[in-house]
Design a protein around this motif. Structure first.
Motif, PDB file in Angstrom:
ATOM      1  N   VAL A 192       0.833  -1.203   0.000  1.00 29.45           N
ATOM      2  CA  VAL A 192       0.000   0.000   0.000  1.00 29.45           C
ATOM      3  C   VAL A 192       0.870   1.257   0.000  1.00 29.45           C
ATOM      4  O   VAL A 192       0.609   2.214  -0.749  1.00 29.45           O
ATOM      5  N   LEU A 193       1.919   1.273   0.801  1.00 29.98           N
ATOM      6  CA  LEU A 193       2.757   2.463   0.876  1.00 29.98           C
ATOM      7  C   LEU A 193       3.596   2.672  -0.382  1.00 29.98           C
ATOM      8  O   LEU A 193       3.888   3.811  -0.751  1.00 29.98           O
ATOM      9  N   LEU A 194       3.946   1.614  -1.075  1.00 27.96           N
ATOM     10  CA  LEU A 194       4.625   1.776  -2.360  1.00 27.96           C
ATOM     11  C   LEU A 194       3.669   2.355  -3.405  1.00 27.96           C
ATOM     12  O   LEU A 194       4.071   3.163  -4.246  1.00 27.96           O
ATOM     13  N   VAL A 195       2.411   1.962  -3.339  1.00 29.27           N
ATOM     14  CA  VAL A 195       1.406   2.556  -4.235  1.00 29.27           C
ATOM     15  C   VAL A 195       1.214   4.030  -3.892  1.00 29.27           C
ATOM     16  O   VAL A 195       1.083   4.878  -4.789  1.00 29.27           O
ATOM     17  N   VAL A 196       1.203   4.364  -2.608  1.00 30.70           N
ATOM     18  CA  VAL A 196       1.100   5.770  -2.195  1.00 30.70           C
ATOM     19  C   VAL A 196       2.267   6.572  -2.770  1.00 30.70           C
ATOM     20  O   VAL A 196       2.080   7.679  -3.285  1.00 30.70           O
ATOM     21  N   ALA A 197       3.470   6.034  -2.704  1.00 32.18           N
ATOM     22  CA  ALA A 197       4.633   6.726  -3.267  1.00 32.18           C
ATOM     23  C   ALA A 197       4.502   6.889  -4.777  1.00 32.18           C
ATOM     24  O   ALA A 197       5.000   7.861  -5.343  1.00 32.18           O
ATOM     25  N   ALA A 198       3.809   5.973  -5.427  1.00 33.32           N
ATOM     26  CA  ALA A 198       3.632   6.066  -6.877  1.00 33.32           C
ATOM     27  C   ALA A 198       2.602   7.112  -7.278  1.00 33.32           C
ATOM     28  O   ALA A 198       2.703   7.699  -8.354  1.00 33.32           O
ATOM     29  N   VAL A 199       1.618   7.362  -6.442  1.00 27.88           N
ATOM     30  CA  VAL A 199       0.541   8.290  -6.819  1.00 27.88           C
ATOM     31  C   VAL A 199       0.718   9.687  -6.234  1.00 27.88           C
ATOM     32  O   VAL A 199      -0.140  10.541  -6.424  1.00 27.88           O
ATOM     33  N   VAL A 200       1.833   9.929  -5.553  1.00 26.07           N
ATOM     34  CA  VAL A 200       2.116  11.274  -5.061  1.00 26.07           C
ATOM     35  C   VAL A 200       2.222  12.196  -6.283  1.00 26.07           C
ATOM     36  O   VAL A 200       2.785  11.803  -7.310  1.00 26.07           O
ATOM     37  N   PRO A 201       1.697  13.404  -6.201  1.00 32.45           N
ATOM     38  CA  PRO A 201       1.731  14.301  -7.369  1.00 32.45           C
ATOM     39  C   PRO A 201       3.139  14.555  -7.890  1.00 32.45           C
ATOM     40  O   PRO A 201       4.090  14.716  -7.114  1.00 32.45           O
ATOM     41  N   ARG A 202       3.259  14.593  -9.190  1.00 36.65           N
ATOM     42  CA  ARG A 202       4.557  14.791  -9.839  1.00 36.65           C
ATOM     43  C   ARG A 202       5.166  16.146  -9.493  1.00 36.65           C
ATOM     44  O   ARG A 202       6.371  16.300  -9.440  1.00 36.65           O
ATOM     45  N   ARG A 203       4.335  17.143  -9.236  1.00 39.83           N
ATOM     46  CA  ARG A 203       4.853  18.479  -8.943  1.00 39.83           C
ATOM     47  C   ARG A 203       5.672  18.517  -7.649  1.00 39.83           C
ATOM     48  O   ARG A 203       6.455  19.439  -7.448  1.00 39.83           O
ATOM     49  N   TRP A 204       5.502  17.545  -6.772  1.00 41.93           N
ATOM     50  CA  TRP A 204       6.315  17.485  -5.560  1.00 41.93           C
ATOM     51  C   TRP A 204       7.782  17.264  -5.876  1.00 41.93           C
ATOM     52  O   TRP A 204       8.650  17.556  -5.072  1.00 41.93           O
ATOM     53  N   PHE A 205       8.055  16.729  -7.060  1.00 39.75           N
ATOM     54  CA  PHE A 205       9.422  16.385  -7.436  1.00 39.75           C
ATOM     55  C   PHE A 205       9.978  17.304  -8.513  1.00 39.75           C
ATOM     56  O   PHE A 205      11.040  17.056  -9.051  1.00 39.75           O
ATOM     57  N   ALA A 206       9.268  18.378  -8.840  1.00 39.85           N
ATOM     58  CA  ALA A 206       9.722  19.314  -9.870  1.00 39.85           C
ATOM     59  C   ALA A 206      10.942  20.079  -9.371  1.00 39.85           C
ATOM     60  O   ALA A 206      11.027  20.434  -8.198  1.00 39.85           O
ATOM     61  N   GLU A 207      11.849  20.344 -10.278  1.00 39.64           N
ATOM     62  CA  GLU A 207      13.064  21.044  -9.915  1.00 39.64           C
ATOM     63  C   GLU A 207      13.053  22.493 -10.368  1.00 39.64           C
ATOM     64  O   GLU A 207      14.081  23.140 -10.427  1.00 39.64           O
ATOM     65  N   ALA A 208      11.898  23.028 -10.701  1.00 44.36           N
ATOM     66  CA  ALA A 208      11.785  24.415 -11.136  1.00 44.36           C
ATOM     67  C   ALA A 208      11.836  25.330  -9.914  1.00 44.36           C
ATOM     68  O   ALA A 208      11.289  25.006  -8.863  1.00 44.36           O
ATOM     69  N   PRO A 209      12.495  26.481 -10.039  1.00 43.59           N
ATOM     70  CA  PRO A 209      12.535  27.418  -8.911  1.00 43.59           C
ATOM     71  C   PRO A 209      11.160  28.013  -8.656  1.00 43.59           C
ATOM     72  O   PRO A 209      10.353  28.168  -9.570  1.00 43.59           O
TER      73      PRO A 209
END
Length: 135
Positions: free
Chosen positions: A107-124
């Protein structure tokens, strides 16, 4: 969509090895101090999943998930001496811990997969002066 490159493949293989280690560690330690051993093992799975996704994208997360799942499933089998690291009852003090560990990690691996992509954006971020502290 993420492009397949040698760097991404290398990160995914490294995440697979990390998943094998995390799955083995969690399987051994989830019953150490009921229920806190399982809680800490699951926190380790979630934090490692988020880290793998931030580091190498979804392909690295898939590698990590595959490593965790293989490790947990292999170590959940009955050993050569009859020992079981993930018991499911029969006189065990807390039989639900094995289920919590086995299914909670998925379940927690699925949670990590569905976290929004914007959390990992590298834009300032807008409105932040990045040169204000430079001398």
């Amino acid at each position: 969509m993420q492009h397949l490159s040698p760097a991404i493949v290398a990160k995914s293989v490294a995440a697979l090895a990390l998943g094998l280690g995390v799955g083995a560690f969690g399987t051994v330690m989830h019953r150490s101090v009921p229920p806190w051993g399982a809680v800490l093992a699951l926190v380790l799975v979630l934090s490692t999943g988020i880290m793998a996704r931030a580091w190498g994208g979804l392909l690295a997360l898939v590698g990590l998930a595959l490593g965790v799942l293989v490790s947990v499933q292999v170590l959940s089998q009955t050993g050569p001496g009859g020992d079981v690291l993930v018991p499911s009852g029969d006189g065990v003090r807390a039989p639900w811990l094995g289920y919590l560990w086995a299914y909670g990690s998925i379940v927690l691996l699925v949670v990590a997969a569905v976290v929004p992509r914007r959390w990992f954006a590298e834009a300032p971020r807008e409105g932040v002066d990045h040169d204000a502290g430079a001398a």
